[in-house]
Design a protein around this motif. Structure first.
Motif, PDB file in Angstrom:
ATOM      1  N   VAL A  39       0.870  -1.268   0.054  1.00  0.00           N
ATOM      2  CA  VAL A  39      -0.026   0.094   0.008  1.00  0.00           C
ATOM      3  C   VAL A  39       1.034   1.044  -0.011  1.00  0.00           C
ATOM      4  O   VAL A  39       0.561   2.353  -0.643  1.00  0.00           O
ATOM      5  N   ARG A  40       1.838   1.129   0.756  1.00  0.00           N
ATOM      6  CA  ARG A  40       2.748   2.334   0.732  1.00  0.00           C
ATOM      7  C   ARG A  40       3.420   2.602  -0.440  1.00  0.00           C
ATOM      8  O   ARG A  40       3.357   3.697  -1.066  1.00  0.00           O
ATOM      9  N   LEU A  41       3.929   1.633  -1.262  1.00  0.00           N
ATOM     10  CA  LEU A  41       4.546   1.807  -2.672  1.00  0.00           C
ATOM     11  C   LEU A  41       3.461   2.282  -3.656  1.00  0.00           C
ATOM     12  O   LEU A  41       3.620   3.127  -4.346  1.00  0.00           O
ATOM     13  N   LYS A  42       2.123   1.572  -3.486  1.00  0.00           N
ATOM     14  CA  LYS A  42       1.178   2.312  -4.341  1.00  0.00           C
ATOM     15  C   LYS A  42       0.806   3.624  -4.440  1.00  0.00           C
ATOM     16  O   LYS A  42       0.472   4.280  -5.221  1.00  0.00           O
ATOM     17  N   ARG A  43       1.087   4.153  -2.870  1.00  0.00           N
ATOM     18  CA  ARG A  43       0.741   5.807  -2.612  1.00  0.00           C
ATOM     19  C   ARG A  43       1.946   6.460  -2.979  1.00  0.00           C
ATOM     20  O   ARG A  43       1.969   7.720  -3.000  1.00  0.00           O
ATOM     21  N   GLY A  44       3.207   5.709  -3.338  1.00  0.00           N
ATOM     22  CA  GLY A  44       4.397   6.486  -3.865  1.00  0.00           C
ATOM     23  C   GLY A  44       5.060   7.346  -2.659  1.00  0.00           C
ATOM     24  O   GLY A  44       5.685   8.076  -2.610  1.00  0.00           O
ATOM     25  N   LEU A  45       5.010   6.463  -1.400  1.00  0.00           N
ATOM     26  CA  LEU A  45       5.829   6.990  -0.292  1.00  0.00           C
ATOM     27  C   LEU A  45       6.954   6.061  -0.014  1.00  0.00           C
ATOM     28  O   LEU A  45       6.904   4.977  -0.157  1.00  0.00           O
ATOM     29  N   SER A  46       7.796   6.938   0.566  1.00  0.00           N
ATOM     30  CA  SER A  46       9.118   6.141   0.921  1.00  0.00           C
ATOM     31  C   SER A  46       8.851   5.574   2.565  1.00  0.00           C
ATOM     32  O   SER A  46       7.953   6.313   3.061  1.00  0.00           O
ATOM     33  N   GLN A  47       9.714   5.041   2.994  1.00  0.00           N
ATOM     34  CA  GLN A  47       9.658   4.555   4.423  1.00  0.00           C
ATOM     35  C   GLN A  47       9.796   5.942   5.387  1.00  0.00           C
ATOM     36  O   GLN A  47       8.801   6.098   6.348  1.00  0.00           O
ATOM     37  N   ASP A  48      10.686   6.729   5.078  1.00  0.00           N
ATOM     38  CA  ASP A  48      10.968   7.861   5.700  1.00  0.00           C
ATOM     39  C   ASP A  48       9.408   8.764   5.813  1.00  0.00           C
ATOM     40  O   ASP A  48       8.997   9.323   6.684  1.00  0.00           O
ATOM     41  N   ASP A  49       8.761   8.925   4.732  1.00  0.00           N
ATOM     42  CA  ASP A  49       7.704   9.716   4.534  1.00  0.00           C
ATOM     43  C   ASP A  49       6.606   9.029   5.497  1.00  0.00           C
ATOM     44  O   ASP A  49       5.909   9.701   6.145  1.00  0.00           O
ATOM     45  N   LEU A  50       6.349   7.893   5.258  1.00  0.00           N
ATOM     46  CA  LEU A  50       5.481   7.237   6.137  1.00  0.00           C
ATOM     47  C   LEU A  50       5.774   7.133   7.481  1.00  0.00           C
ATOM     48  O   LEU A  50       4.593   7.281   8.376  1.00  0.00           O
ATOM     49  N   ALA A  51       6.849   7.001   7.950  1.00  0.00           N
ATOM     50  CA  ALA A  51       7.365   7.051   9.231  1.00  0.00           C
ATOM     51  C   ALA A  51       7.088   8.573  10.118  1.00  0.00           C
ATOM     52  O   ALA A  51       6.509   8.536  11.116  1.00  0.00           O
ATOM     53  N   ILE A  52       7.324   9.366   9.105  1.00  0.00           N
ATOM     54  CA  ILE A  52       7.004  10.912   9.415  1.00  0.00           C
ATOM     55  C   ILE A  52       5.273  11.191   9.828  1.00  0.00           C
ATOM     56  O   ILE A  52       4.917  11.698  10.753  1.00  0.00           O
ATOM     57  N   GLY A  53       4.671  10.364   9.015  1.00  0.00           N
ATOM     58  CA  GLY A  53       3.406  10.732   9.031  1.00  0.00           C
ATOM     59  C   GLY A  53       2.553   9.672  10.184  1.00  0.00           C
ATOM     60  O   GLY A  53       1.180  10.284  10.491  1.00  0.00           O
ATOM     61  N   ILE A  54       3.138   8.823  10.924  1.00  0.00           N
ATOM     62  CA  ILE A  54       2.412   8.082  11.711  1.00  0.00           C
ATOM     63  C   ILE A  54       2.667   8.484  13.240  1.00  0.00           C
ATOM     64  O   ILE A  54       1.792   8.348  14.214  1.00  0.00           O
ATOM     65  N   PRO A  55       3.490   9.126  13.881  1.00  0.00           N
ATOM     66  CA  PRO A  55       4.997   9.360  13.687  1.00  0.00           C
ATOM     67  C   PRO A  55       5.832   7.867  14.213  1.00  0.00           C
ATOM     68  O   PRO A  55       5.097   7.642  15.302  1.00  0.00           O
ATOM     69  N   THR A  75      -0.937   1.174  15.869  1.00  0.00           N
ATOM     70  CA  THR A  75      -0.136   1.400  14.926  1.00  0.00           C
ATOM     71  C   THR A  75      -0.997   1.253  13.621  1.00  0.00           C
ATOM     72  O   THR A  75      -0.622   1.717  12.624  1.00  0.00           O
ATOM     73  N   LEU A  76      -1.619   0.055  13.593  1.00  0.00           N
ATOM     74  CA  LEU A  76      -2.296  -0.333  12.224  1.00  0.00           C
ATOM     75  C   LEU A  76      -3.392   1.172  11.890  1.00  0.00           C
ATOM     76  O   LEU A  76      -3.481   1.240  10.625  1.00  0.00           O
ATOM     77  N   TYR A  77      -4.122   1.541  12.992  1.00  0.00           N
ATOM     78  CA  TYR A  77      -4.875   2.792  12.681  1.00  0.00           C
ATOM     79  C   TYR A  77      -4.111   3.769  12.348  1.00  0.00           C
ATOM     80  O   TYR A  77      -4.341   4.286  11.418  1.00  0.00           O
ATOM     81  N   LYS A  78      -3.087   4.131  12.614  1.00  0.00           N
ATOM     82  CA  LYS A  78      -2.167   5.331  12.548  1.00  0.00           C
ATOM     83  C   LYS A  78      -1.599   4.990  10.851  1.00  0.00           C
ATOM     84  O   LYS A  78      -1.573   5.999  10.209  1.00  0.00           O
ATOM     85  N   LEU A  79      -1.281   3.643  10.693  1.00  0.00           N
ATOM     86  CA  LEU A  79      -0.880   3.410   9.505  1.00  0.00           C
ATOM     87  C   LEU A  79      -1.944   3.507   8.343  1.00  0.00           C
ATOM     88  O   LEU A  79      -1.735   4.172   7.358  1.00  0.00           O
ATOM     89  N   ALA A  80      -3.001   3.085   8.569  1.00  0.00           N
ATOM     90  CA  ALA A  80      -4.265   3.500   7.842  1.00  0.00           C
ATOM     91  C   ALA A  80      -4.653   4.916   7.428  1.00  0.00           C
ATOM     92  O   ALA A  80      -5.078   5.147   6.378  1.00  0.00           O
ATOM     93  N   PHE A  81      -4.663   5.597   8.598  1.00  0.00           N
ATOM     94  CA  PHE A  81      -5.115   7.181   8.325  1.00  0.00           C
ATOM     95  C   PHE A  81      -3.777   7.718   7.661  1.00  0.00           C
ATOM     96  O   PHE A  81      -4.120   8.489   6.549  1.00  0.00           O
ATOM     97  N   ALA A  82      -2.708   7.471   7.585  1.00  0.00           N
ATOM     98  CA  ALA A  82      -1.520   8.143   6.967  1.00  0.00           C
ATOM     99  C   ALA A  82      -1.502   7.532   5.345  1.00  0.00           C
ATOM    100  O   ALA A  82      -1.051   8.168   4.689  1.00  0.00           O
TER     101      ALA A  82
END
Length: 108
Positions: A39-55, A75-82
């Motif tokens: 899902v992260r790759l489909k959204r075009g996000l790097s691990q750094d981008d997602l890590a900042i988003g959840i945080p 954490t699953l909910y944070k990931l889903a929101f991000a």
């Protein structure tokens, strides 16, 4: 009542054998991590981008994606929101889990 005068000795932990510090990959955790990564790759996000988003720390996210640590419900909910998706899209189906559990370890 008497109080012991000698110090209480703690039990020593056995010295871990070579490789004992490695985290074991469990099939369910690996499947969840793979779904998160997809899902992260489909959204075009790097691990750094997602890590900042959840945080969270990027290295922790990497451990989640590789199935080396458990991911909490929060954490699953944070990931889903991000990732702008439903939590259910980050979880494997029962059939996927069954297939993974039937696979022999190390067989790809």
């Amino acid at each position: 009542m008497t109080i012991p005068l000698s110090p209480v000795r703690k039990k020593r932990r056995p010295t871990p054998s070579k490789g004992a510090g490695r985290r074991e990959q469990l099939p369910l955790l690996l499947l969840i991590g793979q779904r998160i990564k997809a899902v992260r790759l489909k959204r075009g996000l790097s691990q750094d981008d997602l890590a900042i988003g959840i945080p969270a720390d990027r290295s922790h996210l990497a451990l989640i994606e590789t199935g080396r640590v458990s991911v909490t419900a929060i954490t699953l909910y944070k990931l889903a929101f991000a990732l702008d998706c439903e939590v259910s899209s980050l979880l494997p189906s029962r059939e996927e889990v069954r297939k993974a559990l039937r696979k022999k370890p190390g067989a790809d």
